[in-house]
Scaffold this motif. Structure first.
Motif, PDB file in Angstrom:
ATOM      1  N   ASP A  73     -10.634  73.258  42.200  1.00  0.00           N
ATOM      2  CA  ASP A  73     -11.037  71.875  42.465  1.00  0.00           C
ATOM      3  C   ASP A  73     -11.660  71.695  43.845  1.00  0.00           C
ATOM      4  N   ILE A  74     -11.792  72.782  44.602  1.00  0.00           N
ATOM      5  CA  ILE A  74     -12.327  72.692  45.965  1.00  0.00           C
ATOM      6  C   ILE A  74     -13.741  73.255  45.970  1.00  0.00           C
ATOM      7  N   GLN A  75     -14.702  72.376  46.196  1.00  0.00           N
ATOM      8  CA  GLN A  75     -16.107  72.789  46.176  1.00  0.00           C
ATOM      9  C   GLN A  75     -16.608  73.253  47.541  1.00  0.00           C
ATOM     10  N   THR A  76     -16.055  72.693  48.597  1.00  0.00           N
ATOM     11  CA  THR A  76     -16.417  73.130  49.951  1.00  0.00           C
ATOM     12  C   THR A  76     -15.202  73.035  50.855  1.00  0.00           C
ATOM     13  N   THR A  77     -15.173  73.873  51.847  1.00  0.00           N
ATOM     14  CA  THR A  77     -14.163  73.815  52.904  1.00  0.00           C
ATOM     15  C   THR A  77     -14.766  74.476  54.128  1.00  0.00           C
ATOM     16  N   ASP A  78     -14.198  74.222  55.280  1.00  0.00           N
ATOM     17  CA  ASP A  78     -14.738  74.794  56.518  1.00  0.00           C
ATOM     18  C   ASP A  78     -14.066  76.102  56.914  1.00  0.00           C
ATOM     19  N   ILE A  79     -12.777  76.192  56.615  1.00  0.00           N
ATOM     20  CA  ILE A  79     -12.013  77.371  57.030  1.00  0.00           C
ATOM     21  C   ILE A  79     -11.075  77.773  55.892  1.00  0.00           C
ATOM     22  N   VAL A  80     -11.116  79.032  55.508  1.00  0.00           N
ATOM     23  CA  VAL A  80     -10.164  79.600  54.560  1.00  0.00           C
ATOM     24  C   VAL A  80      -9.239  80.529  55.332  1.00  0.00           C
ATOM     25  N   VAL A  81      -7.941  80.335  55.172  1.00  0.00           N
ATOM     26  CA  VAL A  81      -6.958  81.212  55.819  1.00  0.00           C
ATOM     27  C   VAL A  81      -6.064  81.809  54.742  1.00  0.00           C
ATOM     28  N   VAL A  82      -6.018  83.123  54.668  1.00  0.00           N
ATOM     29  CA  VAL A  82      -5.067  83.805  53.782  1.00  0.00           C
ATOM     30  C   VAL A  82      -3.981  84.394  54.664  1.00  0.00           C
ATOM     31  N   PRO A  83      -2.769  83.842  54.618  1.00  0.00           N
ATOM     32  CA  PRO A  83      -1.701  84.328  55.502  1.00  0.00           C
ATOM     33  C   PRO A  83      -1.065  85.612  54.983  1.00  0.00           C
ATOM     34  N   SER A  84      -0.011  86.030  55.659  1.00  0.00           N
ATOM     35  CA  SER A  84       0.638  87.313  55.384  1.00  0.00           C
ATOM     36  C   SER A  84       1.013  87.467  53.913  1.00  0.00           C
ATOM     37  N   ILE A  85       0.839  88.684  53.420  1.00  0.00           N
ATOM     38  CA  ILE A  85       1.192  89.047  52.055  1.00  0.00           C
ATOM     39  C   ILE A  85       2.174  90.209  52.123  1.00  0.00           C
ATOM     40  N   LEU A  86       3.218  90.146  51.315  1.00  0.00           N
ATOM     41  CA  LEU A  86       4.164  91.258  51.222  1.00  0.00           C
ATOM     42  C   LEU A  86       3.696  92.208  50.128  1.00  0.00           C
ATOM     43  N   LEU A  87       3.424  93.439  50.505  1.00  0.00           N
ATOM     44  CA  LEU A  87       2.929  94.408  49.542  1.00  0.00           C
ATOM     45  C   LEU A  87       4.072  95.036  48.754  1.00  0.00           C
ATOM     46  N   ASP A  88       3.789  95.359  47.487  1.00  0.00           N
ATOM     47  CA  ASP A  88       4.711  96.150  46.696  1.00  0.00           C
ATOM     48  C   ASP A  88       4.782  97.557  47.272  1.00  0.00           C
ATOM     49  N   PRO A  89       5.838  98.309  46.957  1.00  0.00           N
ATOM     50  CA  PRO A  89       5.929  99.685  47.479  1.00  0.00           C
ATOM     51  C   PRO A  89       4.725 100.537  47.112  1.00  0.00           C
ATOM     52  N   GLU A  90       4.117 100.274  45.952  1.00  0.00           N
ATOM     53  CA  GLU A  90       2.965 101.069  45.539  1.00  0.00           C
ATOM     54  C   GLU A  90       1.662 100.586  46.153  1.00  0.00           C
ATOM     55  N   GLY A  91       1.713  99.507  46.942  1.00  0.00           N
ATOM     56  CA  GLY A  91       0.523  99.018  47.622  1.00  0.00           C
ATOM     57  C   GLY A  91      -0.079  97.799  46.963  1.00  0.00           C
ATOM     58  N   ASP A 140       1.708  98.658  60.175  1.00  0.00           N
ATOM     59  CA  ASP A 140       2.432  99.367  59.123  1.00  0.00           C
ATOM     60  C   ASP A 140       1.669  99.375  57.795  1.00  0.00           C
ATOM     61  N   TYR A 141       0.657  98.518  57.673  1.00  0.00           N
ATOM     62  CA  TYR A 141      -0.123  98.443  56.441  1.00  0.00           C
ATOM     63  C   TYR A 141      -1.500  99.094  56.579  1.00  0.00           C
ATOM     64  N   ALA A 142      -1.816  99.630  57.741  1.00  0.00           N
ATOM     65  CA  ALA A 142      -3.174 100.131  57.982  1.00  0.00           C
ATOM     66  C   ALA A 142      -3.556 101.244  57.009  1.00  0.00           C
ATOM     67  N   SER A 143      -2.663 102.195  56.788  1.00  0.00           N
ATOM     68  CA  SER A 143      -3.005 103.317  55.903  1.00  0.00           C
ATOM     69  C   SER A 143      -3.208 102.833  54.471  1.00  0.00           C
ATOM     70  N   ARG A 144      -2.435 101.825  54.048  1.00  0.00           N
ATOM     71  CA  ARG A 144      -2.601 101.316  52.680  1.00  0.00           C
ATOM     72  C   ARG A 144      -3.888 100.507  52.535  1.00  0.00           C
ATOM     73  N   LEU A 145      -4.265  99.790  53.594  1.00  0.00           N
ATOM     74  CA  LEU A 145      -5.536  99.073  53.539  1.00  0.00           C
ATOM     75  C   LEU A 145      -6.688 100.070  53.476  1.00  0.00           C
ATOM     76  N   ARG A 146      -6.583 101.145  54.237  1.00  0.00           N
ATOM     77  CA  ARG A 146      -7.626 102.167  54.235  1.00  0.00           C
ATOM     78  C   ARG A 146      -7.740 102.817  52.857  1.00  0.00           C
ATOM     79  N   ALA A 147      -6.608 103.040  52.208  1.00  0.00           N
ATOM     80  CA  ALA A 147      -6.632 103.656  50.877  1.00  0.00           C
ATOM     81  C   ALA A 147      -7.241 102.722  49.838  1.00  0.00           C
ATOM     82  N   SER A 148      -6.964 101.415  49.952  1.00  0.00           N
ATOM     83  CA  SER A 148      -7.477 100.457  48.974  1.00  0.00           C
ATOM     84  C   SER A 148      -8.930 100.089  49.224  1.00  0.00           C
ATOM     85  N   PHE A 149      -9.329 100.038  50.508  1.00  0.00           N
ATOM     86  CA  PHE A 149     -10.674  99.581  50.867  1.00  0.00           C
ATOM     87  C   PHE A 149     -11.259 100.534  51.919  1.00  0.00           C
TER      88      PHE A 149
END
Length: 334
Positions: A73-91, A140-149
């Motif tokens: 329902d949101i057609q425009t916004t100025d700032i999108v913020v995605v806060p912290s996410i808890l990763l599953d053990p498998e990433g 602590d998530y750097a290696s998993r981010l590198r593996a995913s992206f």
């Protein structure tokens, strides 16, 4: 008359950690309420929590999160913020939130800033907008981010990274570096004086030394070289020995030059740099947990020259051993 307030959409997902989300929300939404932004008729930001569906969302910590609107329902916004996410053990599982990814891409096309706090970059990275861009993330998530992206350039030692052709891709690092994110947004979009007052009011911390002091070294272990893996294991208990590179080469049965070349190829670091990183990590632990003098800590980890140890420590962590101890040692409770 059009509302001059900047619209901020903080994204809530089932994996979202609520502390970061509510922290960002409270600071940005309170500038007008607490008079921090002066006497402007409209608050600088109008902040709302959005998600894949409106209603109550149970966050990963079990706290109900009120989602004001669906992103559909949101057609425009100025700032999108995605806060912290808890990763599953498998990433991170890509493709889990296609509606959010498509919406974030569309908001970016319409001029929105895309911001992540801590591990929120995992969701935003699926847009492809961060490919070949610099980002930061919780160390602590750097290696998993590198593996995913693998195309994303990761700097976990940095508290805040601003990238993109128009500085529109903003990432903050571990945990409370959401403080850096909101201070930056306020300073950039409202003004430095307002940012300073908000920092004072909320006791926000600007991590000016970066995150290197917090980061623990983890040498690369996915290289498949058994000889180098044995050398890495041996170093964990023998990091303080004299002439460690020569001893490692002797253990391996390789010529010193051959061992150095093979070690660097496997781990991405020279043997000497690897030893130094392990020694500095141990020095950090001893500065945090013992009363030993800086000189004694240096000797314990293999450096007889206290001045050299102090210079190396500062070059590695960004602060001197004495400053590190004062800043990061947990005080006793009397």
């Amino acid at each position: 008359m059009a509302d001059p307030s900047l619209r901020v959409s903080i994204v809530a997902l089932p994996e979202t950690g609520v502390a970061t989300m509510f922290g960002v929300y409270d600071v940005l939404n309170s500038l007008g309420l607490m008079g921090i932004a002066g006497s402007a008729a409209a608050p600088p930001f109008r902040t709302e929590i959005v998600g894949e569906a409106a209603g109550s969302l149970l966050g990963v910590s079990g706290v109900p999160v009120p989602v004001a609107r669906s992103v559909a329902d949101i057609q425009t916004t100025d700032i999108v913020v995605v806060p912290s996410i808890l990763l599953d053990p498998e990433g991170w599982q890509t493709g889990r939130h296609p509606q959010l990814v498509e919406w974030a891409s569309r908001m970016h096309d319409r001029g929105a800033l895309l911001c992540s706090a801590c591990s929120g970059i995992f969701a935003l990275a699926e847009t492809g907008l961060f490919d070949d861009r610099d980002v930061t993330v919780h160390y602590d998530y750097a290696s998993r981010l590198r593996a995913s992206f693998p195309r994303v350039r990761i700097h976990p030692e940095r508290a805040l990274v601003v990238a993109g052709d128009h500085d529109e891709l903003i990432t903050s690092g571990a945990s409370t570096t959401w403080h850096d994110l909101v201070i930056y947004l306020i300073s950039r979009l409202v003004g430095a004086s307002v940012a300073q007052e908000a920092a004072r009011m909320f006791a926000l911390q600007w991590h000016q030394d970066g995150l290197a002091p917090y980061t623990l070294f983890e040498g690369r272990r996915d290289h498949g070289d058994a000889v180098i893996a044995d050398a890495q294991d041996w170093l964990r208990s023998n990091y303080s020995v004299a002439r460690p590179v020569e001893q490692l080469a002797a253990r391996s049965g390789l010529a010193v030059r051959t061992f150095k070349r093979r070690f660097a190829h496997a781990t991405g670091l020279s043997p000497l740099a690897y030893v130094q990183r392990i020694r500095i990590d141990e020095a950090k632990r001893r500065l945090e947990r013992t009363e030993d003098s800086v000189e004694a800590v240096g000797r314990h980890v293999g450096y007889e020259d206290a001045a050299f140890f102090s210079r190396l420590f500062k070059r590695t962590t960004g602060v001197s051993p004495g400053v590190y101890r004062r800043r990061y040692r947990v005080p006793g409770i009397v």
